[in-house]
Scaffold this motif. Structure first.
Motif, short mmCIF file in Angstrom:
data_model
loop_
_atom_site.label_atom_id
_atom_site.label_comp_id
_atom_site.label_asym_id
_atom_site.label_seq_id
_atom_site.Cartn_x
_atom_site.Cartn_y
_atom_site.Cartn_z
N UNK A 89 3.62 -5.84 -5.15
CA UNK A 89 3.80 -6.29 -3.62
C UNK A 89 3.77 -5.15 -2.97
N UNK A 90 4.39 -4.07 -3.17
CA UNK A 90 4.32 -2.88 -2.58
C UNK A 90 3.00 -2.25 -2.37
N UNK A 91 2.20 -2.45 -3.50
CA UNK A 91 0.83 -1.94 -3.59
C UNK A 91 0.06 -2.70 -2.53
N UNK A 92 0.08 -4.00 -2.78
CA UNK A 92 -0.50 -4.83 -1.83
C UNK A 92 -0.50 -4.58 -0.26
N UNK A 93 0.85 -4.15 0.00
CA UNK A 93 1.11 -3.84 1.46
C UNK A 93 0.50 -2.30 1.79
N UNK A 94 0.62 -1.52 1.08
CA UNK A 94 0.31 -0.30 1.20
C UNK A 94 -1.17 0.19 1.09
N UNK A 95 -1.51 -0.27 -0.30
CA UNK A 95 -3.04 0.12 -0.42
C UNK A 95 -3.84 -1.13 -0.89
#
Lengths: 411, 325
Positions: free
Chosen positions: B128-134
Motif C-alpha cells: 500500500x505504501x508503494x502504491x501511494x509513493x511509487x
C-alpha cells in the motif's frame, strides 16, 4: 504431514503376561485427588497384610493390598507394603452377580475405578446410572492414544473375564443392546469375536481422540452430548475394556481390583502388554524388562503420550495407569512456548469445535465470561490442540489451570 | 554440571512443524515461484529476489540490536513478507523502491506494531505504501515474451481440435496452450508470483497437505470472488486465471496472524475479501483490489474472532438448556 494425530496399529497386540518377578515393595497413594475421596489407611505400620485385604477405605473407593506383606508406612501420603509373600488372594472364590441396586456397593467392594485412565470411581458412576434408563452398554475399545494396545490384548487373550463382566452388567441392569467401539485399524482383528458375543460394532477413525466416550455416543446418537450431561443420562453406559476385565475377574475369581494391565513401550524393544500389581514402582518394571532409562535423553511417561504425565522411576502404578512409555526426549518437547501466530491448527484439532487459543488467552488474562466457562466445562483435556500447536503452547495445561480457576470462582 | 531439566507436561507428541518450519515451507514455495519466473523470463530477477529477502532479514536484525542491544536470529516470516512483496510487484521495478516497501512492511507493520492490537498483513501494508509513493513504478509490467493469437472455444479439447494439435498433457505443463487458458499456463508475465496460477495452486495443495496453511480463507476468498463476479457482470474465468486471485488465495489470505484464527471467522473473512476485491476491481479507482480488500477484512479479524468465541459459547449453552427442558 497434516496435523492429524494417528492412532493406527498395523500389528495385533501382544498377549498380556503377568510380570515374572513381583516387586519387593508396593506403594499405594492415598491422594484424595486421585481417588475422588478422602482415604483412610486401615492397618498401621508393622501390620501384616494378605493379598486382597482392604487396606484403605474412602467414601467411594477402597484399596486392597496387591501383595502379601508388611506395612512399613501407613501414610499419608501413601501406604507402603514390603512384600513377604505372593499375590494370591486366600479364600477368594467366584461371586454371584449382584442385584441392580447393589451395584454401587459391589463396585466399592471390588475397589473398581475407571481403568481407561480417568480413574473415576465406579461406585459413583453406578450410583448415578442405576436410577436412569440405561438401554445400551458401550464398550470402549477404541484405544485412540497412540501406542497403547492393552485393551486389544485383553479382548484377544483374556476374553473370558471381559465377557463375564459384560454379561453381569447387561443381565443385572437389564440392558438390551451392547455396542463395541472399535477403530478402523483394529476392526478386522476384533469385529468377528465381538459380533459372536452379540455386540453391535461402531467403527471410529484411526485418529486421536476418537476414543473419547462422548465422541462414541455422538456417533451413536448423531448428536454431541450437551455440556454437563453424562452419557448415562442419554441411556448409554460407557465402560472401558480393562474395567470390564477387572469386573469379570472379581466375579469369576473373587479378586478385587489389585492388578493393572498396561502397555510397556520402550525404544529398541517390541511393545509388551503386562499385568502388574497396583502400586508396583516403574523402576521395578524397567528393571525386570531390562529397559534402560536416562532422564537427560529420555522421558518416562505414564498413561500415554496425549493425556499421560511425566513420571520418575519411583512412580507407583495406579489403577488408571494403562501404559508406561520410555521414549527419546525430542527437542520439540523442550522448546519454550512461542507467541501464537493464530495458525488455527488448534481449532482444527479440537474434536468439540471449541476455541482453544481463545480460551487460553482469556485464562491467562483472567477474563471470565459465560462463553469461556461453558467451553472450559465442555473441554475434556484431550490435549489434541497442544500436540498440533506449532508454537508449543501448552494449551491443555492452561485449560487444567482454567478449570481449577473456575472452581475457585464458583466458590 | 548439566542443568536439571523441567518436568514436561502432556501431550508428549508433536504433529507438524513448528512456527519457523511453517514459514520456511512457505518461503520454499515462494522461492521456487521466483526461480520459475527467473527461468522463464528474467534470470536477473532471482538475484534481486534473494538480495531483497536478505535485506529484510538485515532490517530485523538491526532493529533488534537497536531495541534490545543484542544480536537476534531473524524470523523466517520476515523473509516471507519480503518474498511476497517482491513477487507481487513488477520484476523490473527499482530495487530501492521495493526495499522501501520492505522497510515499511518489516519495520512498521511487523516489528514495531503490537500485532495483537492491529492485525494487518505486513506485506500488504508495504505494498500500500508503494502504491501511494511509487504509483508509476508499480504499474510497469514486463511484456509477454510470446506472441499470442486470440482464440475462444467451448472446451479446451475443442481448442486443440481447431488448432489441429495432438492433446499432450506435458505440453500443457510446459506452457504451450493458447486461448483463455493462457493465463493459467505462463504465457503472460505480470507480477513474478502471478504468471503461473497453476504453480500457485500446486503449491497451495502442498502447503495445505503439509499442515502449513488452512483451506478455509483461500477457498472462501475464491468463492466470494467467484459469486460476486457474475453479479457485477465481470468475466469470471478471465479473472480467476489472471494470476493474482490464485496467488492471493494461497499466500495472502492464508496469512495466519492477520486473518481470524477461528474457522467461522476465516470463512467469513475470506469470503468478504473476495467480495470486496471484486467490487473494487469493478467500481474502484485503483486496480489493486487485493490490497484494499484484504486490509479491510484484516481490520475485522479481532472482532470476528471475538464473535466466533461468543457464539460457540451460546450454542453450547443452548444445547445444554434444551436437554434440561
Amino acid at each position: 504431514m497434516r496435523r492429524i494425530i494417528q492412532s493406527k496399529s498395523a500389528t495385533p497386540a501382544a498377549p498380556p503376561e503377568y510380570i515374572p518377578e513381583l516387586p519387593h515393595e508396593v506403594v499405594l497413594t492415598l491422594d484424595p485427588a486421585v481417588h475422588r475421596c478422602v482415604m483412610t489407611a486401615l492397618p498401621g505400620p508393622g501390620d501384616a497384610v494378605t493379598a486382597g485385604q482392604v487396606i484403605a477405605e474412602g467414601k467411594v473407593m477402597r484399596l486392597h493390598a496387591p501383595i502379601e506383606g508388611m506395612v512399613t508406612d501407613a501414610g499419608p501420603p501413601s501406604i507402603r507394603i514390603q512384600r513377604t509373600g505372593a499375590n494370591e488372594c486366600p479364600e477368594s472364590h467366584a461371586l454371584p452377580v449382584p442385584e441392580k441396586s447393589a451395584w454401587p456397593d459391589f463396585m466399592k467392594s471390588a475397589g473398581l475405578a475407571g481403568m481407561g485412565g480417568g480413574m473415576f470411581p465406579y461406585p459413583s458412576k453406578m450410583d448415578a446410572a442405576i436410577p436412569l434408563n440405561i438401554h445400551t452398554l458401550v464398550v470402549n475399545a477404541v484405544e485412540c492414544e497412540p501406542g497403547i494396545e492393552i485393551d486389544e490384548a485383553i479382548l484377544m487373550h483374556h476374553h473370558d473375564f471381559f465377557i463375564r463382566g459384560v454379561d453381569a452388567i447387561t443381565q443385572s441392569l437389564n440392558i438390551q443392546r451392547k455396542v463395541a467401539g472399535l477403530r478402523k485399524s483394529n476392526r478386522a482383528r476384533l469385529r468377528e469375536r465381538l459380533e459372536v458375543d452379540g455386540f453391535d460394532i461402531v467403527v471410529m477413525t484411526d485418529t486421536y481422540p476418537e476414543g473419547a466416550g462422548k465422541l462414541i455416543v455422538r456417533k451413536l446418537t448423531g448428536r454431541m452430548p450437551p455440556t454437563g450431561v453424562r452419557n448415562s443420562e442419554l441411556g448409554y453406559l460407557v465402560m472401558n475394556v480393562s474395567s470390564l476385565w477387572a469386573l469379570g475377574r472379581r466375579l469369576a475369581l473373587g479378586r478385587p481390583s489389585m492388578d493393572r494391565p498396561l502397555t510397556l513401550l520402550a525404544p529398541d524393544s517390541p511393545p509388551r502388554n503386562i499385568i502388574v500389581p497396583v502400586g508396583t514402582p516403574a523402576a521395578h518394571i524397567l528393571k525386570v524388562y531390562d529397559i534402560p532409562y536416562d532422564r537427560n535423553t529420555q522421558v518416562l511417561i505414564a498413561s500415554g503420550f496425549m493425556m499421560g504425565v511425566e513420571v520418575d522411576p519411583s512412580y507407583a502404578v495406579l489403577k488408571g495407569t494403562n501404559a508406561l512409555f520410555v521414549q527419546p526426549l525430542r527437542k520439540r518437547l523442550l522448546e519454550e512456548e512461542a507467541p501464537c501466530i493464530l495458525c488455527g491448527s488448534c481449532f482444527d484439532a479440537c474434536p468439540l469445535k471449541l476455541h482453544p487459543i481463545g480460551m487460553a488467552d482469556r485464562i491467562k488474562a483472567r477474563q471470565f465470561s459465560a462463553a469461556l466457562e461453558i467451553q472450559l466445562k465442555t473441554c475434556f483435556l484431550c490435549g489434541a490442540c497442544a500436540a498440533v500447536c506449532p508454537a508449543n503452547i501448552p494449551l491443555a495445561h492452561y485449560f487444567r489451570e482454567g478449570k481449577q480457576w473456575l472452581k475457585n470462582v464458583a466458590r | 554440571m548439566a542443568e536439571e531439566r523441567r518436568t514436561l507436561v502432556a501431550p508428549f507428541l508433536r504433529k507438524g512443524t513448528d512456527t519457523n518450519g511453517m514459514m520456511l515451507g512457505m518461503l520454499g514455495c515462494l522461492t521456487l515461484t521466483a526461480a520459475h519466473f527467473a527461468w522463464r523470463y528474467d534470470t536477473g530477477f532471482f538475484l534481486r529476489y534473494l538480495s531483497l529477502s536478505a535485506a529484510s532479514l538485515l532490517i530485523e536484525v538491526v532493529y533488534v540490536i537497536l531495541r534490545d542491544g543484542r544480536l537476534h536470529w531473524p524470523r523466517a516470516s520476515t523473509a516471507v513478507t519480503a518474498a511476497l512483496l517482491v513477487l507481487s510487484v513488477p520484476a523490473r521495478m527499482s530495487w530501492i523502491q521495493i526495499f522501501y516497501g520492505i522497510l515499511v512492511a518489516v519495520l512498521f507493520a511487523k516489528c514495531m506494531t503490537d500485532r495483537n492490537a492491529l492485525r494487518l498483513n505486513p506485506m500488504l501494508v508495504g505494498r500500500l505504501f508503494m502504491m501511494l509513493l511509487f504509483t508509476q513504478g508499480i504499474q510497469e509490467w514486463l511484456n509477454p515474451s510470446v506472441e499470442i493469437d486470440a482464440f475462444s472455444s467451448a472446451t479446451p479439447l475443442g481448442l486443440y481440435l481447431a488448432e489441429d494439435t495432438v492433446y499432450n498433457p506435458l505440453s500443457i505443463l510446459a506452457g504451450s496452450i493458447r486461448g483463455d487458458w493462457e493465463g493459467v499456463y505462463a504465457l503472460v508475465p505480470g507480477a513474478p508470483g502471478e504468471v503461473m496460477p497453476l504453480l500457485a495452486l500446486v503449491f497451495g495443495f502442498i502447503l495445505y497437505f503439509t499442515g502449513i496453511i488452512d483451506w478455509r480463507p483461500g477457498i472462501a476468498f475464491i468463492l466470494g470472488f467467484g459469486l460476486t463476479c457474475p453479479i457485477l457482470g465481470m468475466p469470471l474465468f478471465f479473472h480467476l486465471t489472471a494470476g493474482s486471485i490464485m496467488f492471493t488465495a494461497v499466500y495472502i489470505v492464508t496469512d495466519p496472524r492477520s486473518m481470524p484464527g477461528s474457522k467461522a471467522g476465516r470463512l467469513i473473512a475470506g469470503f468478504l475479501a473476495g467480495v470486496i476485491n471484486a467490487v473494487v476491481r469493478n467500481h474502484g479507482y485503483y486496480p489493486e483490489g487485493i490490497v484494499i480488500a484484504v486490509l479491510a477484512v484484516n481490520l475485522l479479524s479481532p472482532t470476528l474472532d471475538r464473535l466466533a468465541f461468543y457464539f460457540r459459547g451460546v450454542l453450547l449453552q443452548r444445547a445444554t438448556r434444551r436437554f434440561n427442558q
